[in-house]
Scaffold this motif. Sequence first.
Motif, short mmCIF file in Angstrom:
data_model
loop_
_atom_site.label_atom_id
_atom_site.label_comp_id
_atom_site.label_asym_id
_atom_site.label_seq_id
_atom_site.Cartn_x
_atom_site.Cartn_y
_atom_site.Cartn_z
N TYR A 33 0.80 -1.21 0.00
CA TYR A 33 0.00 0.00 0.00
C TYR A 33 0.84 1.27 0.00
CZ TYR A 33 -4.38 -2.50 0.40
OH TYR A 33 -5.46 -3.29 0.15
N LYS A 34 2.14 1.11 -0.02
CA LYS A 34 2.97 2.28 -0.28
C LYS A 34 2.84 2.73 -1.73
CE LYS A 34 6.73 2.42 3.06
NZ LYS A 34 8.20 2.36 3.23
N LYS A 96 0.38 14.58 -9.22
CA LYS A 96 -0.76 14.91 -8.35
C LYS A 96 -1.44 13.64 -7.84
CE LYS A 96 -1.56 19.41 -10.45
NZ LYS A 96 -2.52 20.31 -11.11
N VAL A 97 -1.48 12.63 -8.70
CA VAL A 97 -2.02 11.34 -8.26
C VAL A 97 -1.11 10.73 -7.20
CG1 VAL A 97 -2.71 9.03 -9.01
CG2 VAL A 97 -3.07 11.00 -10.53
N ARG A 98 0.19 10.85 -7.43
CA ARG A 98 1.15 10.31 -6.45
C ARG A 98 1.06 11.02 -5.11
NH1 ARG A 98 5.80 10.01 -11.06
NH2 ARG A 98 5.36 7.87 -11.80
N GLU A 99 0.76 12.32 -5.17
CA GLU A 99 0.60 13.06 -3.91
C GLU A 99 -0.59 12.53 -3.13
OE1 GLU A 99 0.26 17.16 -4.85
OE2 GLU A 99 2.33 17.37 -5.56
N LEU A 100 -1.69 12.22 -3.84
CA LEU A 100 -2.86 11.64 -3.16
C LEU A 100 -2.51 10.29 -2.56
CD1 LEU A 100 -5.75 12.45 -5.67
CD2 LEU A 100 -5.33 13.51 -3.45
N LYS A 101 -1.74 9.50 -3.32
CA LYS A 101 -1.36 8.18 -2.81
C LYS A 101 -0.43 8.33 -1.60
CE LYS A 101 -0.82 4.19 -1.88
NZ LYS A 101 -0.65 4.78 -0.59
N ALA A 102 0.50 9.28 -1.69
CA ALA A 102 1.44 9.47 -0.59
C ALA A 102 0.73 9.84 0.70
CB ALA A 102 2.47 10.54 -0.97
N ALA A 103 -0.44 10.50 0.56
CA ALA A 103 -1.19 10.90 1.75
C ALA A 103 -1.78 9.69 2.46
CB ALA A 103 -2.30 11.88 1.36
N GLN A 104 -1.90 8.56 1.75
CA GLN A 104 -2.34 7.31 2.37
C GLN A 104 -1.09 6.56 2.86
OE1 GLN A 104 -4.67 5.20 -0.59
NE2 GLN A 104 -6.56 6.20 0.10
N ASN A 105 -0.73 6.76 4.06
CA ASN A 105 0.49 6.16 4.61
C ASN A 105 0.37 4.64 4.62
OD1 ASN A 105 2.66 5.33 6.16
ND2 ASN A 105 2.59 7.18 7.43
N GLY A 106 1.23 3.96 3.87
CA GLY A 106 1.16 2.50 3.78
C GLY A 106 1.41 1.82 5.11
N ARG A 107 2.12 2.49 6.00
CA ARG A 107 2.43 1.87 7.30
C ARG A 107 1.17 1.60 8.10
NH1 ARG A 107 6.77 5.07 10.66
NH2 ARG A 107 7.90 4.56 8.75
N TRP A 108 0.17 2.46 7.90
CA TRP A 108 -1.07 2.31 8.68
C TRP A 108 -2.22 1.82 7.81
CZ3 TRP A 108 0.71 2.39 13.28
CH2 TRP A 108 1.76 3.27 13.62
N TRP A 109 -1.86 0.93 6.88
CA TRP A 109 -2.86 0.47 5.91
C TRP A 109 -4.05 -0.22 6.56
CZ3 TRP A 109 -4.07 -4.68 5.68
CH2 TRP A 109 -3.17 -5.57 6.30
#
Length: 467
Positions: A33-34, A96-109
Amino acid sequence: MKKKSKAGTIVLTIFAVLFAAALGVYIYFGAYYKSHFYRGTTLNGMDVSNLEAADVQKKLADSVKPYQLTLKELDGKSEVIKAADAGVVYTGDISKVRELKAAQNGRWWLLGIFEPNDLKMDVETSYDLPKAEAAIRALACLDPANVTLPKDASIKETETYYEIEPEVEGNQVNRRELYDLVETALSEASDQPGEVDLVAEDCYLHPKVRSTDERLNRKMEQLNSYLDVDVDYVFGDDVEKINAAVVKTFLKEDAGGDIYLDEDSVKELVGTWADKYNTYRKPLEFTTHSGREITVPGGNYGRLMNQDETVSDVLEAIEEGESGEREASWKYDAMGWSNGGITGTYVEVSIDDQHLWCYKDGDLVIDTDVVTGKLTADRKTERGVFRITYKKSPAVLGSYEKQGYESPVKYWCPFNGGQGLHDANWRGSFGGTIYKNSGSHGCVNIPPRNMPAIYETVSKGTAVVVY
């Protein structure tokens, strides 16, 4: 005791294995989820669960392909311009899509997948202008076969009187507005369909004159009362009258016995006004700073009557039975009527004195020594009355390719082709007889300390008197 100890060891071992497995799974999905959006994530209402940024970028691009722009027209008609017709494509940056994804922290998936993830993002697009214009040109509403032109209400003559023929509304689209509306809508295209209501936007040409138009009705009445006019055209202290006595000389009778206003007669009168009051390119009488009256050769300054517009204005005044004062129309105007039309704000340059005076609203702002053009045919400063063409700061005068020199200046005010006012920081002194052997290329060189005041005073159209 040994059996209990052995059983405990087994339990701990199993627990450790399960914990390690669970931790491995958590770490695996954390890494997953990173680069992937959480399960249950939507972007602008579009499901992007478990997708990487590149996949989402493709879905965004695909979401634009069905776009279409609907044009609502008169009588309930409508037309459609599709994305492909106008070359509408997605142009958003994947960052911009990557920024949205980065906001979803994979560590706390694990927490993230159970929370609402309804994301929003502007869908950026562009369109192909030639394609869009071709699509507009192909619209049925622009097909001449489908167009009824608007027609102004007019006066028609019957056997005994004049009456008004009503206007025709028509359905002719205003092409310029149509292009603007469609191109604006296409510039805002997204994954949602667009609409332009041509009726609500009043994108149609209408009759300029309707049957209720007061002017038209007045004109109908004035056909039998041309002499109801008393207008003074003011030219400074002079007045040219348009009254009943003058208008009588304009009235003609046609072969059918009808009376009409002869436009050629009006043109002839206005032509005499132009001969009398035009000063453009003519020598002007000017009173210098010292009170000396001189005649200055004509330049690009002065009055030049717009005879066509003035004739139209006279005809309008007669037809509407106007009274009072009016003014002629000018292609070029002057700053006043006295002193050769050179009043208020202007610049005076004496070549013999190598001096300049700058006035604002009749008051002297600054005077200064200057250096004008060298006394050769190709470099002398032309004498005459000119007008400032424009202002520019800073500027570079000349070019090595054409003139063989380049002179950076801070202030530049051309008034006669390549001749103008500017600062000259390369000169150590000004005035005197410098210009005779070391003059400019035709410009008026001004000390840098004095040029700012002049630059702030003059504007486009300001008169420059050179004598």
